[in-house]
Structure formats: structure tokens, C-alpha cells
Design a protein around this motif. Structure first.
Motif, PDB file in Angstrom:
ATOM      1  N   ASN A 263       0.825  -1.217   0.000  1.00  0.00           N
ATOM      2  CA  ASN A 263       0.000   0.000   0.000  1.00  0.00           C
ATOM      3  C   ASN A 263       0.861   1.270   0.000  1.00  0.00           C
ATOM      4  O   ASN A 263       0.751   2.096   0.892  1.00  0.00           O
ATOM      5  N   GLU A 264       1.699   1.410  -1.003  1.00  0.00           N
ATOM      6  CA  GLU A 264       2.594   2.571  -1.050  1.00  0.00           C
ATOM      7  C   GLU A 264       2.353   3.408  -2.297  1.00  0.00           C
ATOM      8  O   GLU A 264       3.278   4.033  -2.815  1.00  0.00           O
ATOM      9  N   GLU A 265       1.127   3.438  -2.815  1.00  0.00           N
ATOM     10  CA  GLU A 265       0.893   4.106  -4.105  1.00  0.00           C
ATOM     11  C   GLU A 265       1.412   5.537  -4.120  1.00  0.00           C
ATOM     12  O   GLU A 265       1.925   6.007  -5.121  1.00  0.00           O
ATOM     13  N   ALA A 266       1.305   6.229  -2.987  1.00  0.00           N
ATOM     14  CA  ALA A 266       1.687   7.644  -2.971  1.00  0.00           C
ATOM     15  C   ALA A 266       3.196   7.827  -3.055  1.00  0.00           C
ATOM     16  O   ALA A 266       3.673   8.905  -3.392  1.00  0.00           O
ATOM     17  N   ASN A 267       3.958   6.778  -2.742  1.00  0.00           N
ATOM     18  CA  ASN A 267       5.419   6.920  -2.747  1.00  0.00           C
ATOM     19  C   ASN A 267       6.080   6.342  -3.996  1.00  0.00           C
ATOM     20  O   ASN A 267       7.255   6.597  -4.248  1.00  0.00           O
ATOM     21  N   LEU A 268       5.320   5.549  -4.752  1.00  0.00           N
ATOM     22  CA  LEU A 268       5.964   4.753  -5.802  1.00  0.00           C
ATOM     23  C   LEU A 268       6.617   5.585  -6.910  1.00  0.00           C
ATOM     24  O   LEU A 268       7.745   5.303  -7.309  1.00  0.00           O
ATOM     25  N   ASP A 269       5.906   6.616  -7.399  1.00  0.00           N
ATOM     26  CA  ASP A 269       6.472   7.417  -8.506  1.00  0.00           C
ATOM     27  C   ASP A 269       7.821   7.976  -8.116  1.00  0.00           C
ATOM     28  O   ASP A 269       8.816   7.853  -8.832  1.00  0.00           O
TER      29      ASP A 269
ATOM     30  N   SER B 234      -0.878  -5.491  -1.915  1.00  0.00           N
ATOM     31  CA  SER B 234      -1.447  -4.156  -1.672  1.00  0.00           C
ATOM     32  C   SER B 234      -2.909  -4.108  -2.084  1.00  0.00           C
ATOM     33  O   SER B 234      -3.324  -4.785  -3.022  1.00  0.00           O
ATOM     34  N   ARG B 235      -3.662  -3.261  -1.366  1.00  0.00           N
ATOM     35  CA  ARG B 235      -5.059  -3.105  -1.722  1.00  0.00           C
ATOM     36  C   ARG B 235      -5.309  -1.754  -2.410  1.00  0.00           C
ATOM     37  O   ARG B 235      -6.424  -1.430  -2.738  1.00  0.00           O
ATOM     38  N   ASP B 236      -4.278  -0.983  -2.599  1.00  0.00           N
ATOM     39  CA  ASP B 236      -4.462   0.303  -3.281  1.00  0.00           C
ATOM     40  C   ASP B 236      -3.957   0.190  -4.721  1.00  0.00           C
ATOM     41  O   ASP B 236      -3.910  -0.889  -5.291  1.00  0.00           O
ATOM     42  N   ASN B 237      -3.552   1.299  -5.276  1.00  0.00           N
ATOM     43  CA  ASN B 237      -3.155   1.313  -6.678  1.00  0.00           C
ATOM     44  C   ASN B 237      -1.719   0.877  -6.945  1.00  0.00           C
ATOM     45  O   ASN B 237      -1.235   0.990  -8.071  1.00  0.00           O
ATOM     46  N   SER B 238      -1.032   0.379  -5.912  1.00  0.00           N
ATOM     47  CA  SER B 238       0.385   0.047  -6.070  1.00  0.00           C
ATOM     48  C   SER B 238       0.629  -0.917  -7.229  1.00  0.00           C
ATOM     49  O   SER B 238       1.552  -0.732  -8.012  1.00  0.00           O
ATOM     50  N   VAL B 239      -0.253  -1.932  -7.351  1.00  0.00           N
ATOM     51  CA  VAL B 239      -0.033  -2.960  -8.363  1.00  0.00           C
ATOM     52  C   VAL B 239      -0.021  -2.349  -9.760  1.00  0.00           C
ATOM     53  O   VAL B 239       0.896  -2.607 -10.549  1.00  0.00           O
ATOM     54  N   SER B 240      -0.996  -1.497 -10.057  1.00  0.00           N
ATOM     55  CA  SER B 240      -1.037  -0.949 -11.410  1.00  0.00           C
ATOM     56  C   SER B 240       0.140  -0.003 -11.630  1.00  0.00           C
ATOM     57  O   SER B 240       0.690   0.063 -12.734  1.00  0.00           O
ATOM     58  N   LYS B 241       0.551   0.701 -10.596  1.00  0.00           N
ATOM     59  CA  LYS B 241       1.727   1.580 -10.746  1.00  0.00           C
ATOM     60  C   LYS B 241       2.974   0.759 -11.046  1.00  0.00           C
ATOM     61  O   LYS B 241       3.786   1.119 -11.901  1.00  0.00           O
ATOM     62  N   ILE B 242       3.127  -0.341 -10.310  1.00  0.00           N
ATOM     63  CA  ILE B 242       4.300  -1.197 -10.526  1.00  0.00           C
ATOM     64  C   ILE B 242       4.259  -1.773 -11.938  1.00  0.00           C
ATOM     65  O   ILE B 242       5.267  -1.769 -12.665  1.00  0.00           O
ATOM     66  N   THR B 243       3.097  -2.260 -12.328  1.00  0.00           N
ATOM     67  CA  THR B 243       2.971  -2.861 -13.654  1.00  0.00           C
ATOM     68  C   THR B 243       3.329  -1.854 -14.745  1.00  0.00           C
ATOM     69  O   THR B 243       4.077  -2.167 -15.681  1.00  0.00           O
ATOM     70  N   GLN B 244       2.790  -0.638 -14.609  1.00  0.00           N
ATOM     71  CA  GLN B 244       3.096   0.396 -15.611  1.00  0.00           C
ATOM     72  C   GLN B 244       4.591   0.669 -15.707  1.00  0.00           C
ATOM     73  O   GLN B 244       5.167   0.707 -16.798  1.00  0.00           O
ATOM     74  N   ALA B 245       5.208   0.847 -14.528  1.00  0.00           N
ATOM     75  CA  ALA B 245       6.637   1.154 -14.509  1.00  0.00           C
ATOM     76  C   ALA B 245       7.426   0.014 -15.145  1.00  0.00           C
ATOM     77  O   ALA B 245       8.401   0.234 -15.878  1.00  0.00           O
ATOM     78  N   ALA B 246       7.025  -1.224 -14.863  1.00  0.00           N
ATOM     79  CA  ALA B 246       7.743  -2.378 -15.395  1.00  0.00           C
ATOM     80  C   ALA B 246       7.605  -2.439 -16.907  1.00  0.00           C
ATOM     81  O   ALA B 246       8.549  -2.784 -17.616  1.00  0.00           O
ATOM     82  N   GLU B 247       6.414  -2.072 -17.412  1.00  0.00           N
ATOM     83  CA  GLU B 247       6.227  -2.093 -18.865  1.00  0.00           C
ATOM     84  C   GLU B 247       7.033  -0.996 -19.537  1.00  0.00           C
ATOM     85  O   GLU B 247       7.537  -1.168 -20.639  1.00  0.00           O
ATOM     86  N   LYS B 248       7.164   0.117 -18.855  1.00  0.00           N
ATOM     87  CA  LYS B 248       7.909   1.244 -19.426  1.00  0.00           C
ATOM     88  C   LYS B 248       9.421   1.003 -19.411  1.00  0.00           C
ATOM     89  O   LYS B 248      10.140   1.495 -20.273  1.00  0.00           O
TER      90      LYS B 248
ATOM     91  N   ARG C 232       8.861   9.128   6.874  1.00  0.00           N
ATOM     92  CA  ARG C 232       8.079   8.481   5.829  1.00  0.00           C
ATOM     93  C   ARG C 232       7.498   9.548   4.904  1.00  0.00           C
ATOM     94  O   ARG C 232       6.944  10.529   5.363  1.00  0.00           O
ATOM     95  N   LEU C 233       7.665   9.348   3.591  1.00  0.00           N
ATOM     96  CA  LEU C 233       7.236  10.392   2.661  1.00  0.00           C
ATOM     97  C   LEU C 233       5.725  10.560   2.711  1.00  0.00           C
ATOM     98  O   LEU C 233       5.209  11.649   2.876  1.00  0.00           O
ATOM     99  N   ASP C 234       5.007   9.469   2.581  1.00  0.00           N
ATOM    100  CA  ASP C 234       3.554   9.558   2.555  1.00  0.00           C
ATOM    101  C   ASP C 234       2.966   8.303   3.188  1.00  0.00           C
ATOM    102  O   ASP C 234       3.604   7.266   3.215  1.00  0.00           O
ATOM    103  N   GLY C 235       1.752   8.413   3.709  1.00  0.00           N
ATOM    104  CA  GLY C 235       1.085   7.265   4.310  1.00  0.00           C
ATOM    105  C   GLY C 235       1.599   7.009   5.719  1.00  0.00           C
ATOM    106  O   GLY C 235       2.439   7.736   6.235  1.00  0.00           O
ATOM    107  N   ASP C 236       1.060   5.930   6.333  1.00  0.00           N
ATOM    108  CA  ASP C 236       1.444   5.596   7.709  1.00  0.00           C
ATOM    109  C   ASP C 236       2.285   4.336   7.715  1.00  0.00           C
ATOM    110  O   ASP C 236       2.297   3.593   6.744  1.00  0.00           O
ATOM    111  N   SER C 237       2.965   4.127   8.840  1.00  0.00           N
ATOM    112  CA  SER C 237       3.738   2.898   8.992  1.00  0.00           C
ATOM    113  C   SER C 237       2.825   1.702   8.794  1.00  0.00           C
ATOM    114  O   SER C 237       1.672   1.705   9.209  1.00  0.00           O
ATOM    115  N   LYS C 238       3.348   0.679   8.121  1.00  0.00           N
ATOM    116  CA  LYS C 238       2.539  -0.507   7.859  1.00  0.00           C
ATOM    117  C   LYS C 238       2.642  -1.509   9.007  1.00  0.00           C
ATOM    118  O   LYS C 238       2.164  -2.621   8.915  1.00  0.00           O
TER     119      LYS C 238
END
Ligand code: UDP
Ligand code: MG
Length: 313
Positions: A13-19, A45-59, A200-206
Motif C-alpha cells: 500500500n505505497e501508491e503515494a510513494n511509488l512514482d 497491496s489493496r491500493d493502486n500500487s499494483v497498477s503503478k508497478i505494472t506500468q513502470a515495469a512495462e515502461k 516516511r514520505l507519505d502514508g502511515d507505517s505498515k
């Protein structure tokens, strides 16, 4: 010299930090003048992390690799999954929340190039709550005592490992692991570097308090079965005190008569101490078996061969 570096980063759940994380890691890695891959392990993760990772990997094919786990297994399990996927001669782990600045990676690479097998890091002006800092201190002292390896900061996941150490770690099949400690048990030459630490840049400790406590138990049981042995020792002491007290009562009884010691009530205490002690000793004895069974069930490799020289195929 290391030719190929793998970064392993667990993501939950780190979507806000991934970019931010990905762009900073890419910049740093490009400057290293080595082959590299960045393995992002999504730990359910239950947030957008998966799609962010997938996009980055494709790029960035072959540079960024997404490893998607089907559910949340915990940070250390995720890192293990990343290890199994990593192709590098050296592997560096860090957190996805940018508490470990990727800009510190070259410091670790330098030490790995110099031949150190594990490179730990010490967090300068650590940006965590007082509670977390104090518990870290306690845990680090404990680990130092138990393992005899003089490293300062086991909690910091910004660490570098030579490939053969990771190969050994991957052969440990126990379910509860604490990677920095486990890896050190297979390393001969270790060193530490000082690194910056950020909030921590964004979000709370997991890590909830419960997850933290669980992690500490993983750590404790992964290094020692001493607590089981303590049962025997405590039992022994108690039984011994019981006997001593009994003798004391007997002597006093002869000197002052039966009126003293409340007509034998104290004697009961003595007898009780003795039997409670025996019970603890019996539990401790069972603990000794349990500890041995535990070690066998883990089936850790007894040794690990780094290289064989002088044999021609
Ligand atoms: N993490 C994970 N699975 C979990 C918990 C955490 O992969 O179940 C990751 C998390 O995304 C982060 C790293 O482990 O990259 C460290 O977590 P966090 O920063 O929350 O821990 P803290 O800094 O509070 O110790
Ligand atoms: Mg963190």
C-alpha cells in the motif's frame, strides 16, 4: 567488482510513494555504471500500487521488475520472494516509503565492491517515534549479545549482500525470518556505513503495534532458544531455595519449638517451592526437546560452500 546489482523493494500500500521511489532509484542506478534491476515486490497491496508497478515495469523492461504476491505475507517474506527473483551479483534491500534515501545506495555498492559480504547501515538522526527508537536500541543490544556480531542497527533495511549470502538465506526454510540477522549468520566479512534517514514520505507505517511485537518474537526465536532453557534454570533456583528454606525451618523448629513458624504452615511453603521448582525444571526439559525439534524442523543448511577452487571440469 560487482557487475550486476539487484534492488529488492517490498511494497505494501505505497501508491503515494511509488512514482518518487522509482524515479529516484532509476537516477541513482543509472549513475552506478553497472547493470542493474529494480525488483518491486508487491506484498498484496489493496491500493493502486499494483497498477503503478505494472506500468513502470512495462515502461522500463528488464530494469524494473514487478513481482506480485497474491496476498500480504509480511515485509520479510516479500523480500525473500524478491531474493529468489534477483539475478544480481549483489543485492540491496530498501524500504518503499523513502525513509532510506536511494541516494545512499552508492555507499553500499562501494563496500560491496571492496569485498564485504554484508553491508549494514546506521541511520543518522533517525526520524521515528521515541518508542520505536528505544525498542530498536533494546533489540539491537539483544541481538548483538546473542549473535556476537557487532552490528549497530538491525532494524534498518537499507542493506547490501553478496549473492552467495543470499543463496544461503534462500536455503533457510523457516516461516518466520528476520533477514538482517539471518544473513549475518552466513557472512564472514561485514561492515556498516552511515546513512541519512528521512521521515516516511507519505502514508502511515505498515506496522501496527501487534505486527511489531510479532516481528520481535520472530527475531528472538530466530536467533536463540535460550528462553526455553531459562525455565530449567528458574526451576532449579526455586527448588534449591525450597530445600534451603526447609532446612532453615527444621533448625529453627528445634531451637524455638513447634510454636515458631505457625505450627508448620511455613513448612508448606518450603514444600511448595520445591515442587514448583521441579515443575519448572520439567517444563524446561521439555523446552530443550522443543528447541531441538524446532531447529530440526527449520532445517537450515549446516554450512554453505562459497566456492570450490582447483577442480577442473
Ligand atoms: N511492508 C510490506 N509488507 C508488510 C508491511 C510492510 O511489504 O506487511 C513494506 C512497506 O511497504 C515498506 C517496508 O515494508 O516498504 C517497511 O514498512 P514501514 O515503512 O511501514 O515500516 P516502518 O518504517 O514503520 O518500520
Ligand atoms: Mg518506514
Amino acid at each position: 567488482m560487482i557487475q550486476f546489482i539487484s534492488l529488492v523493494i517490498p511494497v505494501f500500500n505505497e501508491e503515494a510513494n511509488l512514482d518518487n521511489l522509482i524515479s529516484r532509484c532509476l537516477t541513482v542506478c543509472e549513475k552506478l555504471q553497472k547493470n542493474y534491476e529494480i525488483i518491486l515486490v508487491d506484498d498484496g497491496s489493496r491500493d493502486n500500487s499494483v497498477s503503478k508497478i505494472t506500468q513502470a515495469a512495462e515502461k522500463n523492461p528488464n530494469k524494473i521488475i514487478g513481482l506480485l504476491l497474491n496476498r500480504n505475507y509480511g515485509q520479510h517474506a516479500a523480500v525473500m520472494a524478491g531474493f529468489a527473483e534477483a539475478k544480481g551479483d549483489a543485492i540491496i534491500t530498501l524500504d518503499a516509503d523513502l525513509q532510506n534515501p536511494p541516494e545512499e545506495i552508492p555507499k553500499l555498492v562501494e563496500q560491496l565492491d571492496a569485498g564485504f559480504e554484508v553491508v549494514g547501515s546506521i541511520r543518522m538522526n533517525r526520524q521515528d517515534s521515541l518508542f520505536r527508537r528505544l525498542s530498536s536500541k533494546l533489540v539491537n543490544t539483544m541481538v548483538r549479545q546473542a549473535t556476537g556480531v557487532n552490528m549497530h542497527d538491525y532494524g534498518c533495511m537499507l542493506r547490501g549482500y553478496q549473492r552467495h549470502v543470499i543463496e544461503a538465506v534462500l536455503q533457510c526454510h523457516e516461516r518466520s525470518t528476520f533477514i538482517p540477522v539471518l544473513a549475518n549468520s552466513f557472512a564472514h566479512r561485514t561492515t556498516e556505513v552511515q546513512v541519512e534517514h528521512a521521515a516516511r514520505l507519505d502514508g502511515d507505517s505498515k506496522y501496527s503495534l501487534w505486527k511489531l511485537i510479532n516481528l520481535q518474537f520472530d527475531l528472538l526465536t530466530s536467533i536463540t532458544t535460550l528462553p526455553l532453557r531459562l525455565l530449567t534454570v528458574m526451576g532449579g533456583i526455586s527448588a534449591f531455595l525450597g530445600i534451603g528454606f526447609g532446612i532453615f525451618l527444621l533448625v529453627m523448629r528445634f531451637i524455638y519449638g513447634a510454636e515458631w513458624a505457625a505450627k508448620g504452615v511455613f513448612t508448606l511453603f518450603s514444600v511448595q517451592f520445591f515442587f514448583i521448582g521441579l515443575q519448572f525444571m520439567a517444563m524446561g526439559l521439555m523446552g530443550e526437546y522443543l528447541g531441538r525439534i524446532y531447529n530440526d524442523v527449520r532445517a537450515r543448511p549446516r554450512y554453505f560452500v562459497k566456492a570450490v577452487v582447483g577442480r577442473n571440469e
